[in-house]
Design an enzyme around this catalytic site. Structure first.
Site, PDB file in Angstrom:
ATOM      1  N   GLU B  75      12.324  56.926 -62.276  1.00 18.24           N
ATOM      2  CA  GLU B  75      11.614  55.859 -61.572  1.00 18.24           C
ATOM      3  C   GLU B  75      12.391  55.366 -60.368  1.00 18.24           C
ATOM      4  O   GLU B  75      11.811  55.024 -59.341  1.00 18.24           O
ATOM      5  CB  GLU B  75      11.319  54.707 -62.537  1.00 18.24           C
ATOM      6  CG  GLU B  75      10.207  54.997 -63.535  1.00 18.24           C
ATOM      7  CD  GLU B  75      10.571  56.006 -64.617  1.00 18.24           C
ATOM      8  OE1 GLU B  75      11.783  56.307 -64.768  1.00 18.24           O
ATOM      9  OE2 GLU B  75       9.668  56.487 -65.311  1.00 18.24           O
ATOM     10  N   HIS B 144       5.079  49.940 -74.098  1.00 20.18           N
ATOM     11  CA  HIS B 144       3.800  50.369 -73.543  1.00 20.18           C
ATOM     12  C   HIS B 144       2.792  49.227 -73.422  1.00 20.18           C
ATOM     13  O   HIS B 144       1.622  49.472 -73.204  1.00 20.18           O
ATOM     14  CB  HIS B 144       3.175  51.477 -74.407  1.00 20.18           C
ATOM     15  CG  HIS B 144       3.907  52.776 -74.368  1.00 20.18           C
ATOM     16  ND1 HIS B 144       5.122  52.969 -74.970  1.00 20.18           N
ATOM     17  CD2 HIS B 144       3.608  53.956 -73.778  1.00 20.18           C
ATOM     18  CE1 HIS B 144       5.530  54.217 -74.773  1.00 20.18           C
ATOM     19  NE2 HIS B 144       4.638  54.836 -74.048  1.00 20.18           N
TER      20      HIS B 144
HETATM   21  C1  LIG Z   1      11.840  55.729 -68.078  1.00 14.25           C
HETATM   22  C2  LIG Z   1      10.623  56.366 -68.649  1.00 14.25           C
HETATM   23  N1  LIG Z   1       9.695  56.879 -67.821  1.00 14.25           N
HETATM   24  C3  LIG Z   1       8.578  57.435 -68.306  1.00 14.25           C
HETATM   25  C4  LIG Z   1       8.363  57.504 -69.647  1.00 14.25           C
HETATM   26  C5  LIG Z   1       7.082  58.130 -70.199  1.00 14.25           C
HETATM   27  N2  LIG Z   1       7.394  59.391 -70.860  1.00 14.25           N
HETATM   28  C6  LIG Z   1       7.557  59.460 -72.192  1.00 14.25           C
HETATM   29  S1  LIG Z   1       8.040  60.950 -72.679  1.00 14.25           S
HETATM   30  C7  LIG Z   1       8.011  61.586 -71.122  1.00 14.25           C
HETATM   31  C8  LIG Z   1       8.403  63.023 -70.894  1.00 14.25           C
HETATM   32  C9  LIG Z   1       9.795  63.305 -71.385  1.00 14.25           C
HETATM   33  O1  LIG Z   1      10.128  64.647 -71.263  1.00 14.25           O
HETATM   34  P1  LIG Z   1      11.517  65.221 -71.758  1.00 14.25           P
HETATM   35  O2  LIG Z   1      12.633  64.322 -71.307  1.00 14.25           O
HETATM   36  O3  LIG Z   1      11.584  66.618 -71.337  1.00 14.25           O
HETATM   37  O4  LIG Z   1      11.466  65.102 -73.326  1.00 14.25           O
HETATM   38  P2  LIG Z   1      10.421  65.744 -74.359  1.00 14.25           P
HETATM   39  O5  LIG Z   1       9.421  64.663 -74.655  1.00 14.25           O
HETATM   40  O6  LIG Z   1       9.806  66.948 -73.744  1.00 14.25           O
HETATM   41  O7  LIG Z   1      11.194  66.058 -75.576  1.00 14.25           O
HETATM   42  C10 LIG Z   1       7.612  60.593 -70.236  1.00 14.25           C
HETATM   43  C11 LIG Z   1       7.428  60.797 -68.788  1.00 14.25           C
HETATM   44  C12 LIG Z   1       9.358  56.966 -70.488  1.00 14.25           C
HETATM   45  N3  LIG Z   1       9.239  56.995 -71.823  1.00 14.25           N
HETATM   46  N4  LIG Z   1      10.469  56.410 -69.974  1.00 14.25           N
END
Ligand SMILES: Cc1ncc(C[n+]2csc(CCOP(=O)(O)OP(=O)(O)O)c2C)c(N)n1
Lengths: 410, 342
Positions: B75, B144
C-alpha cells in the site's frame, strides 16, 4: 534461454554487451514460472514419483527419518488436509464466515513446522493451519477466527505459535523483534562439547506469501534481522498467486535470491516435498541457533484451491495449471514412496484415512456447537488496565439491551 | 477542478438507468477514464479480477494494463507511486482493498499526498483519489470492517468524502477524480450490491457539488446526520419513526472534510435536536467534530445536547458481535428518544 541465475547477478565490469543480453519480460516470467519443478537450484529429496534423491548437503538433517517417522509425516499431512477440506465444506454450509484453504501446501507447513523445537517460536500469516497443527494448537482453536467469534484463541506462549496476522507482512517485523530478543537474552550460539548448538538454543520462524515480499514491512524485516544477526528463518510459501496476482507481479527475480542483497543466505526448496522442507528448515534453524542467522527459505509450491472461499480463481487462473500441480501432490508422493518400499500397506493407509475422517467429524461437531460470544465481550480486553470509560459504555449498553428483554422484544 | 465534469458526458448515453452503488462506481470510473486519458487506476487485484468487490470489473480489459494496474502487494507503494504519477501529470485513482489495509500507506498519505501542495507553495498538484471500501456489517474477519475516516479528516491537505446512494456514487467519483486536491473516497462496502438501494442514475446531470452535504429527508422533530452506510440506517429509522408519528430530518453529510455543516445548522435551528450517527468509534471522531461545531453555532436553538449513536470505543469486534457494535435502527431511535425526552 539463460536460466534466471545466469542473468540476475551480472559481475561488475560487464559492459554494454552484458546489458544487451538482458532477458525479455517473457523470459523473466518464464524464469520465474516455467519450471514447474522450481528451477535448477531447487532442493528436492523426494520426487513427485516418490523416489528418494540423495543430497550430500541435506541428508544428515533427516538421518532420523526412518519409515516410522515418515509415516508420521504422512499422517500429519493427511489429517491437516482432511481438516482443511472439512473447514472449507463447513464454510460452504454457512457454518464459517470464510475459510482460507491450504490445499497443496501441506508439505511446506508440516515439514517446516516439524523442524521446530518446543522452545522455538513461529509467527504465522493466516493460512498456516498445518504449522499450527505441528505446534500442538488444536485445529478447533483456529475455527473461532473463521466463524468470527474471536480474533485469536490459543495460548501463544504454550504453543510457540503467535496469533494469526491478516495484514500482509506485519508479522515479519514482529518476528524479527522477537528473534532479536532471543539473541539479546543469550539464547543463541551456546555450543555443547561437540560444537552442536545447546539444547536450549532458540530460533524463530516467520511465514509469509510471495505477495507479501513486496511489502515494506518484509523488506524492513530482512534489514533488521540481518544487521542484528537475529536467529530468524524467513519462510516464504511461494504458492504462485497473491489472490489474482502472479509472482512475477512481485519480482523479476526468483524470491530466494533476494536474500543475497540483504546479506544472508537464501534457498529454494521444493515446497511439495515434506522431506526437503524438513531438512532445509532444520538446517536453517541450526544456522540460527549457531548465531549465523537469518536465512530465507522459499518453498516453491502451489495452492490447489481458491485464495479464500470468497475468491473466484476462474477469473485469472488457467485450469491447466492446477492439473499440472496435481501431479506434484505433496501427500501422494509420500504415499507412493511408502507403498513402493513396503513401508506401509493398504490397511495402514485405510486406517489413516479413517483417523482423518474421525478428526474431521470431531471438528465439525465442535464447530456446530460453538457458543456465541456474549455482548459484553465487545468491551473486554481493550486495555490491560481497567478502563472506567469503557466499563460505563458497557453498562449503559447492557442496560439498553435489557430494556428489550423487559419489553419481550429480543 | 481540472475540467468541468458535465462536459464529459456522452450525450448519446442513456440518461437514466437502475444501478447499485457498486455498478454506479464502476460506470463513474469508466466515464472518468474515457474523458481523460491521464486517469489511471492502481491497486491490488483491480485488473483481471476487477477488484475483490468487482468495482473495477472490465476496466483493464477495455483500457489496458497501463491504465488499470495490478500492482505489487504494497500500500505504501500504491500511494507513493500515485503521488509520483500525479507529479508527472496523471490523475491516479488508487484502490485500497479493505480499509484495514490502508495503514502501510498512511505514511505516504499523511507525509506526501496531503502536504506536497503546501510544501511547494502550490507548485505541485497531487490530484490523487484513494478509494477505500469501509465499514462493517458484512460478517468479515479482522481488519475488514473498520471506519478509519476520522484519522484522515484530521490531516490538513486531504479531502474526505463518502457516498451513500448510486447517483452520488456515479457522480462523486468523477468529481473526486476531477478535483485537483487529494481525495480520500470512502465507499460503504456493505451497500455496494444492495438491491434495495438500486435506483435510477441520471448520467446527464450531477446531483450537486462534491463538497456539500444534503437534506435527504425532511422532518421537524429531530435532525439525524450521517454519512456512508449510516445514511440508510437513518432513513430507515426515520421511516419507522414516522409510523409512530415522529418526524425526523435526515442529512447526508457526503463530505467529511471539508465538513459542510451549513445545512445541519439550518436544520438544527428548526428542529432543536441533533443525533449524529456513524459506525466509527466516538472518541475524537467526525461526530465529535459535528457535536462541537453545532454546539458552538446553534447553542441557543438546541433543546437537548447533541447526542451520538456510534460504534463503541473498542476495536471492531469479531463479526459475530458486530450487531452490537454497529449503531442500528433501534439504537438510533433510542438515541432520538433520549434527545426528545431531554
Ligand atoms: C496490507 C494488506 N493489504 C491487502 C490485504 C488483502 N489481501 C489478503 S491476502 C492477499 C494476497 C496475499 O498473497 P500472498 O502474500 O502471496 O499470500 P497467500 O495468501 O497467497 O498465501 C491480499 C492482497 C491484506 N490482508 N493486507
Amino acid at each position: 534461454m539463460p536460466s534466471p541465475e545466469q542473468w540476475t547477478h551480472p559481475e561488475p565490469g560487464e559492459g554494454p554487451a552484458a546489458q544487451a543480453a538482458q532477458p525479455s519480460r517473457e523470459q523473466v516470467i518464464a524464469g520465474l514460472r516455467n519450471t514447474d519443478a522450481g528451477g535448477a537450484e531447487v532442493t528436492q529429496l523426494l520426487t513427485p514419483e516418490g523416489e528418494r534423491i540423495a543430497s550430500p548437503q541435506f541428508d544428515r538433517y533427516i538421518s532420523d527419518i526412518d519409515p516410522e517417522a515418515l509415516r508420521g509425516l504422512y499422517r500429519d499431512m493427511v489429517l491437516v488436509r482432511r481438516a482443511d477440506r472439512e473447514a472449507n465444506a463447513m464454510q460452504r454450509q454457512g457454518q464459517l464466515g470464510i475459510w482460507v484453504p491450504l490445499l497443496g501446501q501441506e508439505a511446506a507447513q508440516v515439514g517446516s513446522g516439524r523442524a521446530l523445537k518446543p522452545q522455538d517460536m513461529a509467527f504465522p500469516s493466516y493460512r498456516e493451519h498445518g504449522v499450527a497443527y505441528t505446534r500442538g494448537v488444536d485445529f478447533k482453536e483456529l475455527l473461532g477466527i473463521f466463524r468470527c467469534t474471536d480474533h485469536s484463541g490459543w495460548d501463544f506462549k504454550a504453543h510457540g505459535f503467535h496469533p494469526y496476522t491478516i495484514v500482509i507482512g506485519n508479522q515479519v517485523l514482529n518476528a524479527a523483534g522477537y528473534a532479536m530478543g532471543q539473541k539479546f537474552e543469550g539464547r543463541v550460539g551456546n555450543t555443547d562439547g561437540d560444537g552442536n548448538p545447546s539444547s536450549t538454543d532458540e530460533a524463530t520462524i516467520v511465514y509469509f506469501g510471495d505477495g507479501a515480499t513486496s511489502q515494506g514491512d518484509v523488506h524492513e524485516g530482512f534489514v533488521w534481522a540481518a544487521v542484528y544477526d537475529a536467529p530468524l528463518v524467513f519462510f516464504c510459501q511461494n504458492n504462485q498467486w497473491a489472490i489474482s496476482e502472479p509472482t512475477e507481479r512481485q519480482s523479476r527475480l526468483p524470491l530466494y535470491q533476494r536474500a543475497r542483497g540483504y546479506g544472508f543466505p537464501g534457498i529454494r526448496v521444493d515446497g511439495n516435498d515434506v522431506l526437503a522442507c524438513l531438512a532445509v528448515t532444520r538446517w536453517a534453524l541450526e544456522e540460527c541457533r549457531h548465531g549465523n542467522g537469518p536465512v530465507l527459505i522459499e518453498a516453491f509450491t502451489y495452492r490447489m484451491d481458491a485464495h479464500t472461499t470468497t475468491d473466484d480463481p476462474t477469473r485469472y487462473r488457467l485450469s491447466d495449471e492446477l492439473e499440472v500441480w496435481k501431479h506434484k501432490d505433496p501427500i501422494e508422493r509420500v504415499r507412493v514412496h511408502l507403498a513402493r518400499n513396503g513401508h506401509a500397506d493398504q490397511a495402514w493407509f485405510d486406517q489413516i484415512q479413517s483417523e482423518a475422517d474421525a478428526f474431521a467429524a470431531d471438528l465439525r461437531e465442535f464447530c456446530f456447537n460453538m457458543p456465541e460470544p456474549p455482548p459484553e465481550r465487545v468491551f473486554a480486553n481493550v486495555y490491560a488496565e481497567p478502563s472506567p470509560v469503557l466499563d460505563a459504555q458497557r453498562d449503559e449498553y447492557l442496560s439498553y439491551l435489557a430494556g428489550f428483554v423487559e419489553a419481550g422484544e429480543r | 477542478m481540472a475540467a468541468p465534469v458535465q462536459s464529459r458526458v456522452d450525450s448519446a448515453a442513456p440518461t437514466a438507468q437502475k444501478l447499485t452503488i457498486g455498478k454506479a462506481l464502476n460506470m463513474g470510473l469508466r466515464a472518468a477514464m474515457e474523458a481523460d486519458d491521464k486517469v489511471v487506476i492502481l491497486g491490488e487485484d483491480v485488473g483481471k479480477l476487477g477488484g475483490v468487490f468487482r468495482i473495477t470489473d472490465g476496466l483493464q480489459k477495455d483500457f489496458g494494463e497501463q491504465r488499470v494496474l495490478d500492482t505489487p502487494l504494497a500500500e505504501s507503494g500504491i500511494i507513493g507511486t500515485a503521488v509520483g504519477l500525479a507529479v508527472r501529470g496523471f490523475r491516479p485513482v488508487c484502490e485500497i482493498q479493505f480499509e484495514g489495509f490502508i495503514f502501510p500507506g498512511f505514511d505516504q498519505i499523511s507525509s506526501q499526498l496531503a502536504k506536497l501542495h503546501y510544501r511547494t507553495q502550490g507548485k505541485i498538484k497531487v490530484p490523487v483519489v484513494v478509494r477505500v471500501p469501509f465499514g462493517g456489517g458484512i460478517g468479515a474477519v479482522e481488519h475488514h470492517s473498520e471506519s478509519p475516516e476520522s484519522l484522515f479528516a484530521h490531516i490538513p491537505g486531504l479531502k474526505v468524502v463518502s457516498c451513500s446512494n448510486p447517483t452520488d456514487a456515479y457522480w462523486m467519483i468523477q468529481q473526486a477524480i476531477a478535483c485537483d486536491d487529494p481525495v480520500l473516497f470512502f465507499e460503504p462496502k456493505r451497500l455496494y450490491h444492495n438491491g434495495q438501494l438500486k435506483s435510477e442514475v441520471d448520467t446527464s446531470q450531477p446531483a450537486g457539488p462534491l463538497f456539500a452535504s444534503r437534506v435527504v429527508r425532511q422532518g421537524t422533530d429531530c435532525t439525524l446526520v450521517a454519512y456512508g452506510p449510516s445514511v440508510k440506517v437513518c432513513l430507515d429509522a426515520a421511516a419507522a419513526a414516522a409510523d409512530e408519528g415522529r418526524s425526523l430530518e435526515v442529512i447526508d453529510l457526503r463530505t467529511i472534510s471539508p465538513l459542510d455543516l451549513g445545512p445541519v445548522f439550518e436544520s438544527v435551528r428548526r428542529t432543536g435536536r441533533l443525533v449524529a450517527v456513524s459506525e466509527a468509534s466516538a472518541e475524537s471522531s467526525v461526530t465529535s467534530e459535528i457535536a462541537a461545531r453545532v454546539q458552538q453555532e446553534c447553542f441557543y436553538s438546541l433543546e437537548a445536547p447533541v447526542l451520538r449513536a456510534t460504534g463503541f470505543d473498542t476495536p471492531y469486534p469479531p463479526s459475530k458481535l458486530e450487531e452490537h457494535f454497529l449503531p442500528d435502527l433501534d439504537r438510533v431511535l433510542h438515541t432520538v428518544d433520549r434527545a426528545m425526552g431531554w
